[in-house]
Write a protein that holds these residues in place. Structure first.
Motif, PDB file in Angstrom:
ATOM      1  N   GLU A   1      18.641   1.208 -88.212  1.00 18.85           N
ATOM      2  CA  GLU A   1      19.886   1.714 -89.387  1.00 18.85           C
ATOM      3  C   GLU A   1      19.727   2.693 -88.304  1.00 18.85           C
ATOM      4  N   ASN A   2      19.274   3.429 -87.117  1.00 19.91           N
ATOM      5  CA  ASN A   2      19.793   4.204 -86.509  1.00 19.91           C
ATOM      6  C   ASN A   2      20.377   3.980 -84.899  1.00 19.91           C
ATOM      7  N   THR A   3      20.201   2.770 -84.428  1.00 24.27           N
ATOM      8  CA  THR A   3      21.076   2.436 -83.461  1.00 24.27           C
ATOM      9  C   THR A   3      21.713   1.493 -83.487  1.00 24.27           C
ATOM     10  N   GLY A   4      21.806   0.654 -82.086  1.00 25.66           N
ATOM     11  CA  GLY A   4      23.125  -0.715 -82.487  1.00 25.66           C
ATOM     12  C   GLY A   4      22.596  -1.707 -82.798  1.00 25.66           C
ATOM     13  N   LEU A   5      21.421  -1.842 -83.092  1.00 23.76           N
ATOM     14  CA  LEU A   5      20.691  -3.644 -82.557  1.00 23.76           C
ATOM     15  C   LEU A   5      20.193  -3.738 -84.278  1.00 23.76           C
ATOM     16  N   LYS A   6      20.265  -5.055 -83.943  1.00 19.97           N
ATOM     17  CA  LYS A   6      20.069  -6.147 -85.123  1.00 19.97           C
ATOM     18  C   LYS A   6      18.708  -6.392 -84.798  1.00 19.97           C
ATOM     19  N   VAL A   7      17.843  -6.551 -85.333  1.00 19.22           N
ATOM     20  CA  VAL A   7      16.992  -7.489 -85.101  1.00 19.22           C
ATOM     21  C   VAL A   7      15.776  -8.280 -85.907  1.00 19.22           C
ATOM     22  N   SER A   8      15.181  -9.315 -85.731  1.00 23.83           N
ATOM     23  CA  SER A   8      15.008  -9.645 -86.117  1.00 23.83           C
ATOM     24  C   SER A   8      13.124 -10.657 -85.055  1.00 23.83           C
ATOM     25  N   TYR A   9      12.282 -11.341 -86.205  1.00 22.43           N
ATOM     26  CA  TYR A   9      11.325 -11.819 -85.315  1.00 22.43           C
ATOM     27  C   TYR A   9      10.277 -12.672 -86.044  1.00 22.43           C
ATOM     28  N   HIS A  10       9.469 -13.428 -85.358  1.00 21.83           N
ATOM     29  CA  HIS A  10       8.859 -14.557 -85.590  1.00 21.83           C
ATOM     30  C   HIS A  10       7.960 -14.482 -85.102  1.00 21.83           C
TER      31      HIS A  10
ATOM     32  N   GLY B   1      -3.247 -22.624 -82.293  1.00 23.67           N
ATOM     33  CA  GLY B   1      -3.669 -22.698 -83.168  1.00 23.67           C
ATOM     34  C   GLY B   1      -3.792 -22.512 -84.762  1.00 23.67           C
ATOM     35  N   ARG B   2      -5.003 -21.867 -85.064  1.00 23.55           N
ATOM     36  CA  ARG B   2      -4.143 -21.155 -87.024  1.00 23.55           C
ATOM     37  C   ARG B   2      -4.026 -19.640 -86.583  1.00 23.55           C
ATOM     38  N   LEU B   3      -3.857 -19.182 -85.597  1.00 23.97           N
ATOM     39  CA  LEU B   3      -3.955 -17.292 -85.079  1.00 23.97           C
ATOM     40  C   LEU B   3      -3.223 -17.338 -84.535  1.00 23.97           C
ATOM     41  N   ILE B   4      -2.346 -16.431 -84.997  1.00 23.10           N
ATOM     42  CA  ILE B   4      -0.481 -16.335 -84.623  1.00 23.10           C
ATOM     43  C   ILE B   4      -1.436 -14.921 -83.039  1.00 23.10           C
ATOM     44  N   HIS B   5      -0.759 -15.378 -82.066  1.00 23.70           N
ATOM     45  CA  HIS B   5      -1.018 -14.719 -80.571  1.00 23.70           C
ATOM     46  C   HIS B   5       0.003 -14.128 -80.429  1.00 23.70           C
ATOM     47  N   SER B   6       1.492 -13.981 -80.758  1.00 23.65           N
ATOM     48  CA  SER B   6       2.593 -13.120 -80.559  1.00 23.65           C
ATOM     49  C   SER B   6       3.735 -13.466 -81.066  1.00 23.65           C
ATOM     50  N   LEU B   7       4.550 -12.388 -80.982  1.00 22.87           N
ATOM     51  CA  LEU B   7       5.951 -11.782 -81.672  1.00 22.87           C
ATOM     52  C   LEU B   7       6.842 -12.712 -80.974  1.00 22.87           C
ATOM     53  N   THR B   8       7.875 -12.971 -81.388  1.00 23.97           N
ATOM     54  CA  THR B   8       9.299 -12.829 -80.846  1.00 23.97           C
ATOM     55  C   THR B   8      10.400 -12.284 -81.412  1.00 23.97           C
ATOM     56  N   PHE B   9      10.737 -11.235 -80.566  1.00 28.38           N
ATOM     57  CA  PHE B   9      12.123 -10.452 -81.058  1.00 28.38           C
ATOM     58  C   PHE B   9      12.792 -10.372 -80.708  1.00 28.38           C
ATOM     59  N   LYS B  10      14.080 -11.091 -81.336  1.00 29.61           N
ATOM     60  CA  LYS B  10      15.315 -10.903 -81.167  1.00 29.61           C
ATOM     61  C   LYS B  10      16.490 -10.414 -81.706  1.00 29.61           C
ATOM     62  N   PHE B  11      17.253  -9.757 -80.332  1.00 26.30           N
ATOM     63  CA  PHE B  11      17.974  -8.440 -80.913  1.00 26.30           C
ATOM     64  C   PHE B  11      19.244  -8.712 -80.405  1.00 26.30           C
ATOM     65  N   SER B  12      20.639  -8.574 -80.610  1.00 27.38           N
ATOM     66  CA  SER B  12      21.504  -8.076 -81.155  1.00 27.38           C
ATOM     67  C   SER B  12      22.866  -6.809 -80.891  1.00 27.38           C
ATOM     68  N   GLU B  13      23.758  -7.232 -80.360  1.00 25.96           N
ATOM     69  CA  GLU B  13      24.541  -5.182 -80.437  1.00 25.96           C
ATOM     70  C   GLU B  13      25.368  -5.631 -81.923  1.00 25.96           C
TER      71      GLU B  13
END
Length: 321
Positions: free
Chosen positions: A212-221, A226-238
């Motif tokens: 809402e406030n910057t020029g970035l469009k952001v998504s993540y997965h 194993g069965r545990l969430i280890h990290s998040l990968t963020f993808k973003f663009s202008e």
């Protein structure tokens, strides 16, 4: 502690509208409230500007009326918030790694504050390390800069924190962060304990405010081990198509105004710089040489980063015009 050095072109490159911080400060583990974070960011251009004329200066004045205008706040009550934030910054500590990655430093954000109630002003005295991280930007002290208006209307400190972590990698457009680090960085090691709550009340809120406030469009997965969430990968663009179009229409055979490098030369030297052992500690963790070369390629189009890489460019055979 390294001695502070003065960069002659710093005030030209970094105007009052920019927040510029050493990357070690952005990466540092810290637990600030929104008011505390806003105060530290408000100080960024003030510290740069005033240490240009007095490199030893470490006490800086914050005026309530200017602080209120910066963040779109009502003037009534702002001075009280400033006093509270200045007080608490003296008890808040952060830790970061020295450039050699061998020494870990712990330091308070501030250690003294003076209040002029009738004038609505607060004088804040910062430790030498904090002034250093807000003013020294060179090949050993890489940095991130962004327009301060991008975070002025954010009401979530998590949004500001995530934005800073992502904008460091704006030229790559992707960043993977371990979940344990994110929780620690957001100060959520003992709150929002379920992944559902952490995503809903921290990550998703932060992304919404960033978009809402910057020029970035952001998504993540999510990434699992194993069965545990280890990290998040963020993808973003202008999101600004005008900016993207201007970049794509740049004459690739025209030398850059500041270095004399064409885009072809930038691509060539970026690949060579990415493989230099002395720059290896700046590479993205887990990334390839190609990933690092992409970052450097975009950095070489920025005047500030050009000066940082210039000694290495000359060693590789580049001759500036």
């Amino acid at each position: 502690m390294q001695p502070r050095v003065q960069v002659m072109t710093k005030i030209v490159i970094y105007g009052r509208d920019l927040i510029v911080q050493n990357n070690r400060l952005i990466e540092a583990v810290q637990d600030l409230t929104l008011s505390e974070k806003r105060l530290m960011l408000f100080l960024s251009p003030i510290v740069r500007r005033e240490t240009e004329s007095d490199p030893k200066k470490n006490t800086f004045t914050v005026r309530a009326c200017e602080f209120a205008e910066e963040y779109g706040l009502k003037l009534d009550g702002v001075y009280g918030h400033l006093e509270y934030a200045a007080d608490s910054l003296q008890t808040k500590m952060f830790q970061y790694w020295q450039a050699d990655q061998k020494s870990r430093v712990k330091v308070n954000f501030a250690y003294r504050s003076t209040y002029r109630d009738g004038l609505g002003e607060v004088d804040i005295t910062l430790p030498e390390e904090v002034v250093f991280l807000l003013t020294v930007f060179d090949k050993h002290n890489q940095f991130t800069k962004y327009d301060k208006k991008n975070i002025a209307k954010m009401t979530s400190v998590h949004a500001i924190t995530l934005y800073e972590l992502l904008v460091q990698y704006r030229n790559l457009g992707e960043r993977t962060l371990e979940l344990s680090y994110l929780r620690e960085r957001f100060g959520c090691t003992k709150s929002y304990e379920t992944m559902y709550d952490f995503k809903r009340y921290v990550i998703d809120v932060a992304i919404k405010q960033i978009q809402e406030n910057t020029g970035l469009k952001v998504s993540y997965h999510q990434n699992k081990k194993g069965r545990l969430i280890h990290s998040l990968t963020f993808k973003f663009s202008e999101k600004d198509t005008a900016v993207l179009k201007a970049r794509s229409q740049r004459d690739t055979d025209t030398p850059d105004l500041f270095t004399g490098l064409t885009d072809k030369q930038i691509a060539l030297f970026a690949g060579q710089l990415a493989r230099l052992p002395e720059l290896a500690h700046y590479a993205p963790i887990g990334g390839s040489y190609e990933d690092f070369a992409k970052i450097i390629r975009h950095q070489l189009q920025d005047p500030a980063h050009q000066q940082i890489y210039m000694p290495y460019l000359k060693d590789l055979g580049f001759k500036s015009s």
